[in-house]
Design an enzyme around this catalytic site. Sequence first.
Site, PDB file in Angstrom:
ATOM      1  N   TYR A   1      -8.011  -8.819   5.700  1.00  0.00           N
ATOM      2  CA  TYR A   1      -8.998  -8.233   5.257  1.00  0.00           C
ATOM      3  C   TYR A   1      -9.689  -9.113   5.072  1.00  0.00           C
ATOM      4  O   TYR A   1     -10.076 -10.142   5.461  1.00  0.00           O
ATOM      5  CB  TYR A   1      -8.316  -7.803   4.052  1.00  0.00           C
ATOM      6  CG  TYR A   1      -7.621  -6.520   4.211  1.00  0.00           C
ATOM      7  CD1 TYR A   1      -7.602  -5.246   5.318  1.00  0.00           C
ATOM      8  CD2 TYR A   1      -6.033  -6.607   4.307  1.00  0.00           C
ATOM      9  CE1 TYR A   1      -6.754  -4.340   5.299  1.00  0.00           C
ATOM     10  CE2 TYR A   1      -4.699  -5.839   4.111  1.00  0.00           C
ATOM     11  CZ  TYR A   1      -5.065  -4.711   5.352  1.00  0.00           C
ATOM     12  OH  TYR A   1      -4.134  -3.645   5.469  1.00  0.00           O
TER      13      TYR A   1
ATOM     14  N   GLN B   1      -3.846  -5.628  -7.479  1.00  0.00           N
ATOM     15  CA  GLN B   1      -4.102  -6.836  -6.443  1.00  0.00           C
ATOM     16  C   GLN B   1      -5.381  -6.131  -6.194  1.00  0.00           C
ATOM     17  O   GLN B   1      -5.698  -5.207  -5.528  1.00  0.00           O
ATOM     18  CB  GLN B   1      -3.324  -6.611  -5.478  1.00  0.00           C
ATOM     19  CG  GLN B   1      -3.419  -7.587  -4.197  1.00  0.00           C
ATOM     20  CD  GLN B   1      -2.862  -7.581  -3.012  1.00  0.00           C
ATOM     21  OE1 GLN B   1      -2.731  -6.084  -2.518  1.00  0.00           O
ATOM     22  NE2 GLN B   1      -1.360  -8.083  -2.327  1.00  0.00           N
TER      23      GLN B   1
ATOM     24  N   THR C   1       1.239  -1.409  -0.120  1.00  0.00           N
ATOM     25  CA  THR C   1       0.279  -0.442  -0.213  1.00  0.00           C
ATOM     26  C   THR C   1       0.830   1.079   0.003  1.00  0.00           C
ATOM     27  O   THR C   1       2.122   1.563   0.791  1.00  0.00           O
ATOM     28  CB  THR C   1      -0.829   0.070   1.146  1.00  0.00           C
ATOM     29  OG1 THR C   1      -1.385  -0.930   0.932  1.00  0.00           O
ATOM     30  CG2 THR C   1      -1.577   1.361   1.358  1.00  0.00           C
TER      31      THR C   1
ATOM     32  N   HIS D   1      -6.653 -10.117  -2.746  1.00  0.00           N
ATOM     33  CA  HIS D   1      -5.779 -10.478  -1.509  1.00  0.00           C
ATOM     34  C   HIS D   1      -6.964 -11.378  -0.357  1.00  0.00           C
ATOM     35  O   HIS D   1      -8.548 -10.093  -0.524  1.00  0.00           O
ATOM     36  CB  HIS D   1      -6.343  -8.601  -1.143  1.00  0.00           C
ATOM     37  CG  HIS D   1      -5.412  -8.572  -0.621  1.00  0.00           C
ATOM     38  ND1 HIS D   1      -4.298  -9.475   0.951  1.00  0.00           N
ATOM     39  CD2 HIS D   1      -4.366  -7.617   0.086  1.00  0.00           C
ATOM     40  CE1 HIS D   1      -4.073  -8.856   1.848  1.00  0.00           C
ATOM     41  NE2 HIS D   1      -3.618  -7.471   1.177  1.00  0.00           N
TER      42      HIS D   1
ATOM     43  N   HIS E   1      -4.329 -11.669   5.101  1.00  0.00           N
ATOM     44  CA  HIS E   1      -3.769  -9.971   6.634  1.00  0.00           C
ATOM     45  C   HIS E   1      -4.809  -9.691   7.336  1.00  0.00           C
ATOM     46  O   HIS E   1      -5.534  -7.975   7.369  1.00  0.00           O
ATOM     47  CB  HIS E   1      -2.843  -8.941   5.261  1.00  0.00           C
ATOM     48  CG  HIS E   1      -2.025  -9.867   4.891  1.00  0.00           C
ATOM     49  ND1 HIS E   1      -1.342  -9.089   3.696  1.00  0.00           N
ATOM     50  CD2 HIS E   1      -1.115 -10.856   5.136  1.00  0.00           C
ATOM     51  CE1 HIS E   1       0.122  -9.656   3.953  1.00  0.00           C
ATOM     52  NE2 HIS E   1       0.198 -10.951   4.123  1.00  0.00           N
TER      53      HIS E   1
END
Length: 341
Positions: A149, A77, A2, A144, A147
Amino acid sequence: MTRSFSPNGIPTDAVAEYYAKRAAGQVGLILSEGTVINRPSSSSDPNIPHFYGEKALAGWEKVINEVHTAGGQMGPQIWHQGVHANHDSGWLPSAPFEGPSSLNSPGFENGVPMTDAAIADTIAAFGQAAADAKALGFDTVEIHGAHQYLIDQFFWDATNNRTDIYGGKTLAERTRFAVEVIKEMRKRVGEDFALIIRLSQFKPSAYDFKLAKNESEMEQWLTPMADAGIDIFHCSQRRFWETEFEGSDLNFAGWAKKLTGKTTISVGSVGLSGDFFGAFAGQSSEPSSLDELVRRMERGDFDLVAVGRPLLADPNWVEKIKNNQMDELKGFSKEALAELV
């Protein structure tokens, strides 16, 4: 990784130049920073790029055109952040954060549980992003799913307490949302377009956590995604040399390849552990040395290696490794996150 350099979600000319430099520097495949789907609260940051809307997609078209001109290949992504903490600036999306529940982690509520309609719309939005990526000329798409999310929140029993078809006591049951996302994306791009999914066993708040506690659970987790249309598993670890289960020195990517037969990507502290220059020169006996990475790759544990932080700071990192220019390698500091080079 990011970067937050896309005001109002629109990638700029500087973003296109940033990626083109990596392509010119011989990065084999560029996977973009997370870029969010068309849902009101898919993003927690106003400067994270969107992968929807005329202006944002025009920005991404410039990115992929410049990457191709520089001789590279690239995939976006595709991301939904799920239930998330509020941005430090105070900015909030136009709707509450959404996830399988209201939780981002145990004890931290900051969103709303998704309705059946919200889930259906989200699956469709993932599919539309994949279709748009192919139409713009991208070479692949990465989902994605790691992590903590959205997709990972469905995997985790601490954030997925649903009693409908998207919940369940087992990890295999909680994989259903990811499987439906993958099926929709596969339907939209056809059979001849590679789909990647990034997964993690750990949580950012608990590095020793494992979603799949053993080989059997991992097989039940990954196999449905492979069957649904995933071509490549991108297996996120903090350190690529760390083993996944007792009794084997295979890492996450090694196990994913063994269990599914699919192509895998290994990642995690490549070149940024211990003595940075010494490790890449083969002078260190630490397990993070280049020799250990090559040993595992040549053994067939995984097929591709992902590099994050070194490439943020140096677009020519690959060329320097290739040409044995170890004295020209740069380290990494947090300041590198604050600029596009």
